[in-house]
Design a protein around this motif. Structure first.
Motif, short mmCIF file in Angstrom:
data_model
loop_
_atom_site.label_atom_id
_atom_site.label_comp_id
_atom_site.label_asym_id
_atom_site.label_seq_id
_atom_site.Cartn_x
_atom_site.Cartn_y
_atom_site.Cartn_z
N LEU A 43 93.00 32.33 18.36
CA LEU A 43 92.85 31.92 16.96
C LEU A 43 91.44 32.22 16.44
CD1 LEU A 43 94.81 28.53 17.04
CD2 LEU A 43 95.61 30.77 16.27
N ALA A 44 90.46 32.27 17.34
CA ALA A 44 89.11 32.61 16.93
C ALA A 44 89.01 34.05 16.43
CB ALA A 44 88.13 32.38 18.08
N LYS A 45 89.97 34.88 16.79
CA LYS A 45 90.02 36.26 16.30
C LYS A 45 90.54 36.34 14.87
CE LYS A 45 90.55 38.69 20.72
NZ LYS A 45 89.57 39.78 20.49
N ASP A 46 90.91 35.18 14.30
CA ASP A 46 91.41 35.10 12.93
C ASP A 46 92.61 36.03 12.71
OD1 ASP A 46 91.42 34.09 10.33
OD2 ASP A 46 90.10 35.67 9.57
N PRO A 47 93.64 35.91 13.57
CA PRO A 47 94.76 36.85 13.49
C PRO A 47 95.57 36.69 12.20
CG PRO A 47 95.30 35.05 14.97
CD PRO A 47 93.84 34.89 14.61
N GLN A 48 96.01 37.83 11.68
CA GLN A 48 96.87 37.81 10.51
C GLN A 48 98.30 37.43 10.89
OE1 GLN A 48 96.11 41.12 7.58
NE2 GLN A 48 95.04 41.98 9.34
N ALA A 49 98.68 37.74 12.12
CA ALA A 49 99.99 37.38 12.65
C ALA A 49 99.91 37.53 14.17
CB ALA A 49 101.09 38.27 12.08
N ILE A 50 100.90 36.96 14.85
CA ILE A 50 100.95 37.02 16.31
C ILE A 50 102.36 37.42 16.73
CG2 ILE A 50 100.84 35.66 18.45
CD1 ILE A 50 98.72 33.90 17.02
#
Length: 273
Positions: A43-50
């Motif tokens: 989540l620290a990578k600031d994902p747009q989607a997973i």
């Protein structure tokens, strides 16, 4: 709006790299991460989607890979594929049937509701399956979108939480509508724009090289092979005449390779040799 990549979480899938490629083919940047990475780091990578990949394990096996359920509470759109789909169902309270009929290879799927993830899907579509257990009951809040003979829940979604899953493999060409499903997840379900194309790889690497090198001089060993030639071309694009390439004719090169490097490559790139 998140600014990071789409994360493909690898549960040991043989197709994990292919999933990441399919995301990029849909003009969205993706990165592959191991399932063992703590969710806080993801989540620290600031994902747009997973996207949760498939994998060879069963959710019931001792030591089977799992994921912290808080990934489903973070507000990030998530798509589970095959094992990733089963992990999502299992972690959120669904019923994963270990006595289910396995399905392998080409498998017809019946679409019960052509909406959301499966918007505009025909009533029947061919899919590619590889599973020995199946989701028998979807978790609370999920709507069942499709089923097959061996999978009572073959696709599901909870649009309020932006959670989606399919038992089949949309990343392979054997699922004819698979790329459409991935694009629907990215652009419609997750609401992502086209923000990446292959040329971005060159631009990103050139920027990184410039930042790393600054005003320094650089020496690059040029072998005549593809790897060193591409590396030299990228570095030269970034820093120009700060780069000097060194090429050693050791007498064991292929016929004509010395001339090819000394003349053709240098002439095409302008690199100092």
């Amino acid at each position: 709006m998140a600014k990071g990549p789409v994360l493909v979480v690898d549960f040991g899938a043989q197709y994990a790299q292919l999933i990441a490629r399919r995301v990029r083919e849909a003009n969205v940047y993706s990165e592959l991460v191991p399932h063992s990475m703590p969710v806080d780091e993801m989540l620290a990578k600031d994902p747009q989607a997973i996207i949760l990949s498939g994998g060879p394990a069963s959710v019931y096996e001792p030591g089977a890979p799992d994921i912290d359920p808080k990934i489903f509470e973070a507000g990030v759109p998530v798509l589970g594929i095959c094992y990733g789909f089963q992990v999502m169902a299992h972690e959120l309270g669904g019923d994963v049937d270990k006595a289910a009929l396995g399905e392998y290879g080409k498998t017809p799927a019946t679409i019960d509701d052509s909406e959301g993830l499966l918007a505009n899907s025909p009533v029947e579509q061919n899919t590619w399956m590889s599973h020995g257990v199946a989701v028998k009951r979807a978790p609370e809040g999920f709507k069942v979108l499709a089923h097959t003979e061996g999978a009572p829940v073959a696709a599901m979604q909870d649009e309020s939480r932006k959670l989606y899953g399919v038992q089949w493999h949309p990343e392979v060409k054997h699922t004819p509508l698979g790329q459409e499903l991935i694009s629907t997840f990215l652009h419609k379900c997750a609401g992502l724009d086209n923000n990446w194309n292959p040329s971005n790889i060159i631009e990103d690497q050139v920027a990184k090289i410039r930042a790393e090198v600054g005003n320094a001089q650089v020496i690059c060993g040029l072998s005549g092979g593809v790897d060193s030639a591409v590396a030299a071309a990228l570095v030269h694009k970034a820093i120009g005449d700060q780069l000097t390439c060194v090429f050693v004719d050791h007498g064991l090169l292929r016929k004509g390779e010395v001339e090819q490097v000394k003349h053709d490559f240098v002439e095409a790139t302008g690199i100092k040799l």
